[in-house]
Design a protein around this motif. Sequence first.
Motif, PDB file in Angstrom:
ATOM      1  N   GLU A 408       0.875  -1.174   0.000  1.00 60.48           N
ATOM      2  CA  GLU A 408       0.000   0.000   0.000  1.00 60.48           C
ATOM      3  C   GLU A 408       0.912   1.223   0.000  1.00 60.48           C
ATOM      4  O   GLU A 408       1.671   1.434   0.949  1.00 60.48           O
ATOM      5  N   THR A 409       0.875   1.993  -1.064  1.00 64.12           N
ATOM      6  CA  THR A 409       1.832   3.106  -1.161  1.00 64.12           C
ATOM      7  C   THR A 409       1.246   4.245  -1.978  1.00 64.12           C
ATOM      8  O   THR A 409       0.409   4.012  -2.851  1.00 64.12           O
ATOM      9  N   THR A 410       1.730   5.442  -1.698  1.00 61.33           N
ATOM     10  CA  THR A 410       1.314   6.578  -2.530  1.00 61.33           C
ATOM     11  C   THR A 410       2.463   6.978  -3.471  1.00 61.33           C
ATOM     12  O   THR A 410       2.357   7.944  -4.217  1.00 61.33           O
ATOM     13  N   GLN A 411       3.576   6.239  -3.390  1.00 61.24           N
ATOM     14  CA  GLN A 411       4.743   6.558  -4.223  1.00 61.24           C
ATOM     15  C   GLN A 411       4.406   6.389  -5.693  1.00 61.24           C
ATOM     16  O   GLN A 411       3.899   5.340  -6.089  1.00 61.24           O
ATOM     17  N   ARG A 412       4.717   7.421  -6.489  1.00 61.14           N
ATOM     18  CA  ARG A 412       4.621   7.227  -7.935  1.00 61.14           C
ATOM     19  C   ARG A 412       5.860   6.445  -8.361  1.00 61.14           C
ATOM     20  O   ARG A 412       6.864   6.443  -7.674  1.00 61.14           O
ATOM     21  N   ASP A 413       5.806   5.734  -9.447  1.00 63.59           N
ATOM     22  CA  ASP A 413       6.952   4.936  -9.906  1.00 63.59           C
ATOM     23  C   ASP A 413       7.426   3.970  -8.829  1.00 63.59           C
ATOM     24  O   ASP A 413       8.633   3.767  -8.634  1.00 63.59           O
ATOM     25  N   PHE A 414       6.473   3.378  -8.094  1.00 64.80           N
ATOM     26  CA  PHE A 414       6.871   2.494  -6.989  1.00 64.80           C
ATOM     27  C   PHE A 414       7.849   1.416  -7.464  1.00 64.80           C
ATOM     28  O   PHE A 414       8.872   1.158  -6.827  1.00 64.80           O
ATOM     29  N   ALA A 415       7.518   0.786  -8.608  1.00 62.85           N
ATOM     30  CA  ALA A 415       8.330  -0.358  -9.052  1.00 62.85           C
ATOM     31  C   ALA A 415       9.784   0.067  -9.280  1.00 62.85           C
ATOM     32  O   ALA A 415      10.717  -0.617  -8.833  1.00 62.85           O
ATOM     33  N   GLN A 416       9.964   1.211  -9.949  1.00 60.71           N
ATOM     34  CA  GLN A 416      11.332   1.637 -10.245  1.00 60.71           C
ATOM     35  C   GLN A 416      12.072   2.070  -8.974  1.00 60.71           C
ATOM     36  O   GLN A 416      13.247   1.786  -8.787  1.00 60.71           O
ATOM     37  N   ARG A 417      11.330   2.761  -8.087  1.00 61.78           N
ATOM     38  CA  ARG A 417      11.973   3.191  -6.836  1.00 61.78           C
ATOM     39  C   ARG A 417      12.377   1.984  -5.986  1.00 61.78           C
ATOM     40  O   ARG A 417      13.444   1.952  -5.389  1.00 61.78           O
ATOM     41  N   CYS A 418      11.477   1.032  -5.951  1.00 61.99           N
ATOM     42  CA  CYS A 418      11.744  -0.161  -5.153  1.00 61.99           C
ATOM     43  C   CYS A 418      12.952  -0.912  -5.719  1.00 61.99           C
ATOM     44  O   CYS A 418      13.840  -1.353  -4.975  1.00 61.99           O
ATOM     45  N   PHE A 419      13.003  -1.030  -7.039  1.00 63.11           N
ATOM     46  CA  PHE A 419      14.133  -1.692  -7.699  1.00 63.11           C
ATOM     47  C   PHE A 419      15.445  -0.995  -7.313  1.00 63.11           C
ATOM     48  O   PHE A 419      16.407  -1.640  -6.862  1.00 63.11           O
ATOM     49  N   ALA A 420      15.453   0.354  -7.425  1.00 64.83           N
ATOM     50  CA  ALA A 420      16.686   1.109  -7.150  1.00 64.83           C
ATOM     51  C   ALA A 420      17.078   1.005  -5.676  1.00 64.83           C
ATOM     52  O   ALA A 420      18.253   0.793  -5.349  1.00 64.83           O
ATOM     53  N   LEU A 421      16.085   1.128  -4.797  1.00 64.65           N
ATOM     54  CA  LEU A 421      16.376   1.054  -3.368  1.00 64.65           C
ATOM     55  C   LEU A 421      16.869  -0.339  -2.980  1.00 64.65           C
ATOM     56  O   LEU A 421      17.795  -0.494  -2.171  1.00 64.65           O
ATOM     57  N   ALA A 422      16.262  -1.348  -3.561  1.00 66.31           N
ATOM     58  CA  ALA A 422      16.670  -2.722  -3.260  1.00 66.31           C
ATOM     59  C   ALA A 422      18.138  -2.927  -3.654  1.00 66.31           C
ATOM     60  O   ALA A 422      18.903  -3.568  -2.926  1.00 66.31           O
ATOM     61  N   LEU A 423      18.548  -2.348  -4.785  1.00 67.25           N
ATOM     62  CA  LEU A 423      19.955  -2.500  -5.191  1.00 67.25           C
ATOM     63  C   LEU A 423      20.884  -1.891  -4.136  1.00 67.25           C
ATOM     64  O   LEU A 423      21.939  -2.448  -3.832  1.00 67.25           O
TER      65      LEU A 423
END
Length: 464
Positions: A408-423
């Motif tokens: 549950e998130t209000t972040q736009r571009d969640f998938a890309q942000r999550c990918f970058a943060l996970a790295l």
Amino acid sequence: MIPRMPNHPQNNPALLARSLSSVWHPCSQMKHYEDFPLLPIARGGGAWLYDYDNRRYLDAVSSWWVNLFGHCNPRINAAIGDQLGKLEHAMLAGFTHEPVVQLSERLRELAPPGLGHCFYASDGASATEIALKMSAHHWRNSGQPGKTQFISLENSYHGETLGALSVTDVALFRDAYGALIRQQATVPSPDWRKAAAGENAERYALRCADALELHLQQHHAQLAAFIIEPLVQGAAGMAMYHPVYLRRARQLCDEYRVHLIADEIAVGMGRTGTMFACEQSPPPQPAPSQALPRKERGSGITPDFLLLSKGISGGYLPLSVVMTRDAIYQSFYRDETASGFLHSHSYTGNPLACRAALATLEIFAHDNVLAANRGKADYLNEISIPLREHDAVRNWRNTGMIWAFEVETTQRDFAQRCFALALEHEVLLRPIGNTIYFMPPYIISKLEMDLLVNRTLHIVNELS
Ligand SMILES: Cc1ncc(COP(=O)(O)O)c(C=O)c1O
């Protein structure tokens, strides 16, 4: 003398620049790499990928769901090396070789009974194309040339060549090519997230099977086949469903004389906990007077076509296979050339890929992988309680070695942000929309599972 790779500077920025100027990367809007750079990979080992600065990334998505036993697995390396010294490739039309024969024999032993012949290609989408063509051609050979339509589940994904796209229900991948694709119908997906309040997964799956029956009643005369991803619809965001749907789909396809194509490209090779997901279909319910003791009732279904790819070569080399029911094979076995299946790809049955697949099957047998995976899945479920109970986590689900949940998130571009943060946290995650999933290689250790779950918890905390 060993031919050398040209001597370029070996570092992250240099490779990135060269890649962007020469490689058109798949499934990408290339311009987005300005904000979310490509990840240069220098080498792999076990469950890890490494860049040129020796930063490591835990491959929690098995490199697009293909890798089963880790990167640079010594046993698969050795099998390919051995084969390289014997035969790298020979065409399969008019020729044969030991690796392709052995692999076909092994797959026939392992697969649901009655799938006697293997037809090979190189990737998943080609396997889908082959199954669609074979199905319609079978009906033509059997005097029913009008059976040329297909159905798939809502949100299905079966690959992205034009035929495969016609049974793929993902608007983002289809819309630009709508004019080129022959439109096919979809039926409701038994994805349990869509169940009504108070309705359990099994009842919802049976309700979806009723919708399938209605469709078959009305259209069976034109229908060649129904194609499904058994148990888990991967690209739909790891949508999971109750196995009773497989049993009903098999019964209905038999009743209405429509082929059932099981696309196990992503879910086969042990991914759902059994070697093939189709094995998990519950046994048919006998009439009370005919009830047999449970152990005498067989479970699992045999589809008319079983499609395998991805993990089949351990994630090493492009290989796909379409296994067919004997009666279908027989309908092509005639004197006239035109009744044969005249489909081909240059690398069909490549010996190196077949040896990688044989080595993969050998590891399954030798290491008792399916049993070991059950222990790993239990462990990951146990340690992930804080994650699944997180306020922002919805629909936690698990089938075999696949886990998924929505954030549950209000972040736009969640998938890309999550990918970058996970790295940044040394983990390779590739969310689908706001769905995070884990599909790790089977050699993942307890320590690596601890790291995966703990780091994902941090990421969910930061992005929710
Ligand atoms: C269920 C399913 N079918 C087909 C494909 C297509 O396979 P490929 O990408 O090798 O063409 C995929 C790929 O993700 C898949 O998940």
